[in-house]
Design a protein around this motif. Sequence first.
Motif, PDB file in Angstrom:
ATOM      1  N   GLU A   1       0.816  -1.218   0.000  1.00 17.23           N
ATOM      2  CA  GLU A   1       0.000   0.000   0.000  1.00 17.23           C
ATOM      3  C   GLU A   1       0.848   1.266   0.000  1.00 17.23           C
ATOM      4  O   GLU A   1       0.340   2.356  -0.254  1.00 17.23           O
ATOM      5  N   GLY A   2       2.123   1.138   0.316  1.00 15.60           N
ATOM      6  CA  GLY A   2       3.014   2.292   0.297  1.00 15.60           C
ATOM      7  C   GLY A   2       2.855   3.215   1.483  1.00 15.60           C
ATOM      8  O   GLY A   2       3.306   4.365   1.437  1.00 15.60           O
ATOM      9  N   SER A   3       2.203   2.750   2.552  1.00 18.44           N
ATOM     10  CA  SER A   3       2.052   3.571   3.748  1.00 18.44           C
ATOM     11  C   SER A   3       1.861   2.668   4.960  1.00 18.44           C
ATOM     12  O   SER A   3       1.556   1.492   4.831  1.00 18.44           O
ATOM     13  N   THR A   4       2.040   3.264   6.115  1.00 19.97           N
ATOM     14  CA  THR A   4       1.866   2.532   7.359  1.00 19.97           C
ATOM     15  C   THR A   4       0.461   2.779   7.895  1.00 19.97           C
ATOM     16  O   THR A   4      -0.008   3.917   7.924  1.00 19.97           O
ATOM     17  N   ARG A   5      -0.202   1.714   8.271  1.00 18.73           N
ATOM     18  CA  ARG A   5      -1.522   1.803   8.894  1.00 18.73           C
ATOM     19  C   ARG A   5      -1.687   0.606   9.812  1.00 18.73           C
ATOM     20  O   ARG A   5      -0.951  -0.377   9.718  1.00 18.73           O
ATOM     21  N   ASP A   6      -2.655   0.699  10.703  1.00 18.62           N
ATOM     22  CA  ASP A   6      -2.991  -0.456  11.514  1.00 18.62           C
ATOM     23  C   ASP A   6      -3.652  -1.474  10.602  1.00 18.62           C
ATOM     24  O   ASP A   6      -4.648  -1.174   9.934  1.00 18.62           O
ATOM     25  N   VAL A   7      -3.080  -2.656  10.534  1.00 17.16           N
ATOM     26  CA  VAL A   7      -3.601  -3.714   9.678  1.00 17.16           C
ATOM     27  C   VAL A   7      -4.412  -4.663  10.557  1.00 17.16           C
ATOM     28  O   VAL A   7      -3.888  -5.222  11.526  1.00 17.16           O
ATOM     29  N   ASP A   8      -5.698  -4.806  10.240  1.00 15.77           N
ATOM     30  CA  ASP A   8      -6.558  -5.730  10.978  1.00 15.77           C
ATOM     31  C   ASP A   8      -6.343  -7.132  10.438  1.00 15.77           C
ATOM     32  O   ASP A   8      -6.615  -7.399   9.263  1.00 15.77           O
ATOM     33  N   LEU A   9      -5.853  -8.011  11.292  1.00 14.15           N
ATOM     34  CA  LEU A   9      -5.568  -9.383  10.889  1.00 14.15           C
ATOM     35  C   LEU A   9      -6.652 -10.316  11.404  1.00 14.15           C
ATOM     36  O   LEU A   9      -7.104 -10.185  12.546  1.00 14.15           O
ATOM     37  N   ASP A  10      -7.041 -11.274  10.566  1.00 18.79           N
ATOM     38  CA  ASP A  10      -7.866 -12.382  11.004  1.00 18.79           C
ATOM     39  C   ASP A  10      -6.921 -13.563  11.149  1.00 18.79           C
ATOM     40  O   ASP A  10      -6.197 -13.906  10.204  1.00 18.79           O
ATOM     41  N   VAL A  11      -6.902 -14.177  12.331  1.00 16.72           N
ATOM     42  CA  VAL A  11      -5.979 -15.264  12.606  1.00 16.72           C
ATOM     43  C   VAL A  11      -6.770 -16.494  13.002  1.00 16.72           C
ATOM     44  O   VAL A  11      -7.601 -16.447  13.917  1.00 16.72           O
ATOM     45  N   TYR A  12      -6.510 -17.578  12.309  1.00 17.20           N
ATOM     46  CA  TYR A  12      -7.112 -18.878  12.617  1.00 17.20           C
ATOM     47  C   TYR A  12      -5.991 -19.825  13.000  1.00 17.20           C
ATOM     48  O   TYR A  12      -5.001 -19.942  12.271  1.00 17.20           O
TER      49      TYR A  12
END
Length: 185
Positions: A168-179
């Motif tokens: 994305e070329g920028s820093t952001r909080d990435v929401d991860l789905d973890v199984y």
Amino acid sequence: MDELVVSTEVYADPEEVYAFLLDFPRYANYSEYLSEVRTITGDGGPGTRYALRFAWWKISYTANSKVTGVEPPERIDWEITKDIDAGGCWRVTPPETDDGDGETGDGNSTDDAPCEVALEVEFDPSSASPDALDLPRLVSFDWVLKKAIPLIKGEAERVVERAVQDLEGSTRDVDLDVYVDSNRI
């Protein structure tokens, strides 16, 4: 087999995401414990072999991996080829298709819709070869496994998060789905 899946949305073209993920040597930029990925043979397609150099605590190890299949721009399958029964894939799911009016079925523009990226890993810790590591004196292989296996989840999350930020070329909080389907992770 233990299983771990880390997925999230990324605001980038699925073909761009796929090409980015096909560049295995880049993964060393995203991992705390993966110090180098060297291409042994191939161009990223099926049969391409890599040497992945891991370092943790006083231990270093080179895993050999192979790309076993690709389905551009949606899937890259891989496996570890020695010392442990492990493998997985990168999966890229394009945004919902355009319903003819420039919007997805949910009313959003297809140009702004994210695709999903997922790292899926399966491994059998009991298949790990104790002869694969040169351990310090008085350190058992079982102790190393007990300490290292829980690190896998954090590493997978870190790799996906950092790859998304580069895409994305920028820093952001990435929401991860973890199984997780494991009592060890």
